[in-house]
Enzyme design. Structure first.
Site, PDB file in Angstrom:
ATOM      1  N   ASP A  82       0.860  -1.178   0.000  1.00 42.38           N
ATOM      2  CA  ASP A  82       0.000   0.000   0.000  1.00 42.38           C
ATOM      3  C   ASP A  82       0.899   1.232   0.000  1.00 42.38           C
ATOM      4  O   ASP A  82       1.999   1.209   0.566  1.00 42.38           O
ATOM      5  CB  ASP A  82      -0.889   0.008   1.256  1.00 42.38           C
ATOM      6  CG  ASP A  82      -2.048  -0.974   1.135  1.00 42.38           C
ATOM      7  OD1 ASP A  82      -2.140  -1.679   0.122  1.00 42.38           O
ATOM      8  OD2 ASP A  82      -2.863  -1.023   2.087  1.00 42.38           O
ATOM      9  N   ASP A  91       0.496   3.957   1.573  1.00 45.29           N
ATOM     10  CA  ASP A  91       0.508   4.757   2.810  1.00 45.29           C
ATOM     11  C   ASP A  91       1.206   4.041   3.970  1.00 45.29           C
ATOM     12  O   ASP A  91       1.144   4.488   5.108  1.00 45.29           O
ATOM     13  CB  ASP A  91      -0.930   5.129   3.205  1.00 45.29           C
ATOM     14  CG  ASP A  91      -1.865   3.928   3.284  1.00 45.29           C
ATOM     15  OD1 ASP A  91      -1.375   2.777   3.355  1.00 45.29           O
ATOM     16  OD2 ASP A  91      -3.092   4.144   3.275  1.00 45.29           O
ATOM     17  N   TRP A 109     -13.631  -1.634  -1.553  1.00 49.15           N
ATOM     18  CA  TRP A 109     -12.782  -1.941  -0.409  1.00 49.15           C
ATOM     19  C   TRP A 109     -13.173  -3.288   0.253  1.00 49.15           C
ATOM     20  O   TRP A 109     -14.344  -3.601   0.403  1.00 49.15           O
ATOM     21  CB  TRP A 109     -12.888  -0.793   0.613  1.00 49.15           C
ATOM     22  CG  TRP A 109     -11.904  -0.915   1.724  1.00 49.15           C
ATOM     23  CD1 TRP A 109     -10.633  -0.418   1.767  1.00 49.15           C
ATOM     24  CD2 TRP A 109     -12.118  -1.600   2.960  1.00 49.15           C
ATOM     25  NE1 TRP A 109     -10.032  -0.753   2.936  1.00 49.15           N
ATOM     26  CE2 TRP A 109     -10.905  -1.478   3.695  1.00 49.15           C
ATOM     27  CE3 TRP A 109     -13.189  -2.308   3.519  1.00 49.15           C
ATOM     28  CZ2 TRP A 109     -10.756  -2.034   4.962  1.00 49.15           C
ATOM     29  CZ3 TRP A 109     -13.019  -2.862   4.782  1.00 49.15           C
ATOM     30  CH2 TRP A 109     -11.827  -2.723   5.482  1.00 49.15           C
ATOM     31  N   GLU A 135     -10.185  -8.718  -0.498  1.00 45.01           N
ATOM     32  CA  GLU A 135      -9.183  -9.283  -1.428  1.00 45.01           C
ATOM     33  C   GLU A 135      -7.976  -9.843  -0.683  1.00 45.01           C
ATOM     34  O   GLU A 135      -7.428 -10.880  -1.067  1.00 45.01           O
ATOM     35  CB  GLU A 135      -8.769  -8.239  -2.478  1.00 45.01           C
ATOM     36  CG  GLU A 135      -7.685  -7.234  -2.096  1.00 45.01           C
ATOM     37  CD  GLU A 135      -8.098  -6.260  -1.009  1.00 45.01           C
ATOM     38  OE1 GLU A 135      -9.295  -6.110  -0.754  1.00 45.01           O
ATOM     39  OE2 GLU A 135      -7.205  -5.641  -0.395  1.00 45.01           O
ATOM     40  N   ASP A 136      -7.596  -9.212   0.432  1.00 47.17           N
ATOM     41  CA  ASP A 136      -6.439  -9.713   1.181  1.00 47.17           C
ATOM     42  C   ASP A 136      -6.751 -11.067   1.840  1.00 47.17           C
ATOM     43  O   ASP A 136      -5.895 -11.954   1.906  1.00 47.17           O
ATOM     44  CB  ASP A 136      -5.921  -8.681   2.201  1.00 47.17           C
ATOM     45  CG  ASP A 136      -7.026  -8.083   3.058  1.00 47.17           C
ATOM     46  OD1 ASP A 136      -8.220  -8.373   2.816  1.00 47.17           O
ATOM     47  OD2 ASP A 136      -6.707  -7.331   3.988  1.00 47.17           O
ATOM     48  N   MET A 193       0.995   4.119   9.273  1.00 46.83           N
ATOM     49  CA  MET A 193       0.174   4.441   8.095  1.00 46.83           C
ATOM     50  C   MET A 193      -0.127   5.927   8.090  1.00 46.83           C
ATOM     51  O   MET A 193      -0.482   6.497   9.126  1.00 46.83           O
ATOM     52  CB  MET A 193      -1.128   3.643   8.096  1.00 46.83           C
ATOM     53  CG  MET A 193      -1.865   3.736   6.760  1.00 46.83           C
ATOM     54  SD  MET A 193      -3.443   2.874   6.692  1.00 46.83           S
ATOM     55  CE  MET A 193      -4.493   4.100   7.444  1.00 46.83           C
ATOM     56  N   HIS A 201      -5.600   8.865   6.824  1.00 44.38           N
ATOM     57  CA  HIS A 201      -6.377   9.349   5.677  1.00 44.38           C
ATOM     58  C   HIS A 201      -7.847   9.010   5.846  1.00 44.38           C
ATOM     59  O   HIS A 201      -8.209   8.135   6.639  1.00 44.38           O
ATOM     60  CB  HIS A 201      -5.847   8.724   4.378  1.00 44.38           C
ATOM     61  CG  HIS A 201      -5.992   7.234   4.324  1.00 44.38           C
ATOM     62  ND1 HIS A 201      -7.135   6.615   3.891  1.00 44.38           N
ATOM     63  CD2 HIS A 201      -5.131   6.226   4.675  1.00 44.38           C
ATOM     64  CE1 HIS A 201      -6.974   5.299   3.957  1.00 44.38           C
ATOM     65  NE2 HIS A 201      -5.766   5.034   4.445  1.00 44.38           N
ATOM     66  N   ARG A 206     -11.532   7.799   3.994  1.00 40.65           N
ATOM     67  CA  ARG A 206     -11.915   6.849   2.945  1.00 40.65           C
ATOM     68  C   ARG A 206     -11.917   7.559   1.590  1.00 40.65           C
ATOM     69  O   ARG A 206     -12.366   8.689   1.475  1.00 40.65           O
ATOM     70  CB  ARG A 206     -13.310   6.318   3.271  1.00 40.65           C
ATOM     71  CG  ARG A 206     -13.659   5.058   2.553  1.00 40.65           C
ATOM     72  CD  ARG A 206     -14.976   4.483   3.038  1.00 40.65           C
ATOM     73  NE  ARG A 206     -14.854   3.802   4.338  1.00 40.65           N
ATOM     74  CZ  ARG A 206     -14.224   2.649   4.523  1.00 40.65           C
ATOM     75  NH1 ARG A 206     -13.621   2.055   3.515  1.00 40.65           N
ATOM     76  NH2 ARG A 206     -14.182   2.095   5.718  1.00 40.65           N
TER      77      ARG A 206
HETATM   78  N1  UDH Z   1      -5.541   3.164  -2.908  1.00 35.77           N
HETATM   79  C1  UDH Z   1      -5.267   4.285  -3.679  1.00 35.77           C
HETATM   80  N2  UDH Z   1      -6.270   5.115  -4.028  1.00 35.77           N
HETATM   81  C2  UDH Z   1      -7.552   4.895  -3.655  1.00 35.77           C
HETATM   82  C3  UDH Z   1      -7.830   3.772  -2.870  1.00 35.77           C
HETATM   83  C4  UDH Z   1      -6.812   2.927  -2.487  1.00 35.77           C
HETATM   84  O1  UDH Z   1      -4.105   4.552  -4.042  1.00 35.77           O
HETATM   85  O2  UDH Z   1      -8.422   5.702  -4.011  1.00 35.77           O
HETATM   86  C5  UDH Z   1      -4.452   2.194  -2.626  1.00 35.77           C
HETATM   87  C6  UDH Z   1      -3.365   2.739  -1.734  1.00 35.77           C
HETATM   88  O3  UDH Z   1      -2.145   2.117  -2.029  1.00 35.77           O
HETATM   89  C7  UDH Z   1      -3.901   2.361  -0.383  1.00 35.77           C
HETATM   90  C8  UDH Z   1      -4.410   0.958  -0.665  1.00 35.77           C
HETATM   91  O4  UDH Z   1      -4.971   1.062  -1.953  1.00 35.77           O
HETATM   92  O5  UDH Z   1      -2.898   2.404   0.593  1.00 35.77           O
HETATM   93  C9  UDH Z   1      -5.399   0.415   0.339  1.00 35.77           C
HETATM   94  O6  UDH Z   1      -6.488   1.319   0.464  1.00 35.77           O
HETATM   95  P1  UDH Z   1      -6.796   2.082   1.843  1.00 35.77           P
HETATM   96  O7  UDH Z   1      -5.584   2.813   2.277  1.00 35.77           O
HETATM   97  O8  UDH Z   1      -8.036   2.902   1.652  1.00 35.77           O
HETATM   98  O9  UDH Z   1      -7.073   0.878   2.826  1.00 35.77           O
HETATM   99  P2  UDH Z   1      -7.222   1.009   4.377  1.00 35.77           P
HETATM  100  O10 UDH Z   1      -7.402  -0.370   4.890  1.00 35.77           O
HETATM  101  O11 UDH Z   1      -8.595   1.825   4.391  1.00 35.77           O
HETATM  102  O12 UDH Z   1      -6.192   1.874   4.989  1.00 35.77           O
HETATM  103  C10 UDH Z   1      -9.308   2.016   5.458  1.00 35.77           C
HETATM  104  C11 UDH Z   1     -10.478   2.889   5.024  1.00 35.77           C
HETATM  105  C12 UDH Z   1     -10.306   4.291   5.492  1.00 35.77           C
HETATM  106  C13 UDH Z   1     -11.060   4.519   6.768  1.00 35.77           C
HETATM  107  C14 UDH Z   1     -10.771   5.874   7.319  1.00 35.77           C
HETATM  108  C15 UDH Z   1     -11.418   6.057   8.664  1.00 35.77           C
HETATM  109  N3  UDH Z   1     -10.492   6.666   9.578  1.00 35.77           N
HETATM  110 MN    MN Z   2      -4.649   3.081   4.152  1.00 38.66          MN
END
Ligand code: UDH
Ligand code: MN
Length: 352
Positions: free
Chosen positions: A201, A203, A263, A266-267, A293, A296, A298
């Protein structure tokens, strides 16, 4: 190795045949040891590699290169052997802060100097694993600059022959992380004969450089202790964030699923593929495996998809037909930046 070095030292006038044979041997060993052997560990149980800290005994070992440089007429073709299993320049825990004043220009000034265009680097002192780092991406430039700022110096210290591939989803359709990573696997292989693939990812930044971005004798989950989960696994079979697969391991599971739009899920599908193909999951311990991380919200067009969890019951039956053997995408653009290769792909995403 040391034996060979000593032999070489005492054999400055040795014949070409001798050297060729020995070199061949050393090189062969490096291929076979390029996948780090490790203890098998039961799935779900986090057990460490017990990698020593930054001060390790490798430093005091004499290398072929050292010996060659001591001998004035040492032949050039005898000077390179496999990189050590434990890279000698690691420093251990790192301070990681996401300073939003950091600009891409500043990052380039600070870390890009040793790199070749496209975010490529190859150690000259030893033969390293060839690692493609694949980042699924859309509209996260803010995060990418932090990732590059921290990861390039770490990867340099880890002695990998690597390239950075940012796989950018074209258009505004629903995001698909796993399909982008499949496309990244193919695109990287078009460029170089990579034998290992790290999927990360954008981030996530490791806070310990002993967490090696390379491949092991089983697929590896690297992001075991993220700050957002209180520095532990959210559940035992979690496989999200950062992982590594050798080419053989990736082929064995038919790559990743292409059908998880939006979202989630997949993992877990990937984790199931690994266990269904009789492999276990390799992991660093909870100290070495720490990550930060970038905080960020959603993203747009990557909402949790309620259909995804249901698909997990079917992985066993679908994995042979949904994966790299069914992948379809088109490349829209490839841009080589100094610190990364940016590949925009159309993955035929449904409208959001
Ligand atoms: N990603 C992108 N762009 C997008 C979506 C996802 O580049 O629009 C990639 C990026 O590498 C990211 C990864 O996909 O690090 C995974 O997506 P994510 O960071 O959204 O996944 P995470 O599990 O998301 O961190 C949690 C949802 C956010 C909730 C926020 C509430 N505080
Ligand atoms: Mn993330």
């Amino acid at each position: 190795m040391v034996c060979f070095a000593v032999l070489l030292f005492h054999n400055q006038t040795s014949t070409l045949t001798f050297l060729t044979k020995q070199y061949y041997k050393v090189y062969k060993t490096s291929i076979f040891s390029s996948l780090i052997k490790e203890e098998e560990q039961p799935v779900g149980e986090v057990k460490g590699e017990n990698l020593p800290g930054s001060e390790n005994s490798e430093k005091s070992k004499i290398s072929i290169q050292d010996v060659a440089s001591m001998t004035s007429d040492a032949p050039a073709y005898a000077t390179i052997g496999p990189c050590p299993d434990i890279p000698p320049k690691l420093v251990g825990p790192l301070r990681v802060e996401f300073d939003y004043h950091r600009s891409l220009d500043k990052v380039r000034e600070e870390v890009a100097e040793p790199l070749q265009n496209g975010g490529r680097f190859k150690p000259t002192e030893c033969v390293a694993q060839k690692v493609a780092v694949i980042i699924p991406f859309r509209n996260r430039h803010e995060h990418l600059k932090h990732w590059l700022y921290y990861l390039h110096p770490i990867l340099l210290r880890q002695q990998v022959d690597y390239g950075i591939y940012v796989i950018n989803q074209f258009g505004e359709g629903v995001f698909n992380r796993a399909k982008l990573m499949n496309a990244g696997y193919f695109e990287a292989l078009k460029e170089y004969d990579y034998d290992c693939f790290v999927f990360s990812d954008v981030d996530l930044v490791p806070t310990d450089d002993r967490n090696l971005y390379r491949c092991f004798s089983n697929p590896r989950h690297l992001a075991v202790a993220m700050d957002k989960f209180g520095y532990r696994l959210p559940y035992n079979t979690y496989f999200g964030g950062v992982s590594s697969f050798s080419r053989e391991q990736f082929l064995r599971i038919n790559g990743f699923p292409n059908t998880y739009w939006g979202w989630g899920g997949e993992d877990d599908d990937i984790y199931k593929r690994v266990t269904f193909r009789g492999m276990s999951v390799s992991r660093p311990d909870l100290v070495i495996g720490r990550y930060k991380m970038v905080r960020h919200k959603r993203d747009l067009h990557n909402e949790p998809n309620p259909k995804n969890p249901d698909k997990l019951h079917m992985t066993h039956w679908t994995m042979d037909k949904d994966g790299i053997n069914s992948l379809k995408y088109t490349v829209k653009e490839i841009v080589k930046e100094k610190m990364f290769t940016f590949i925009t792909v159309d993955i035929q995403a449904p409208a959001s």
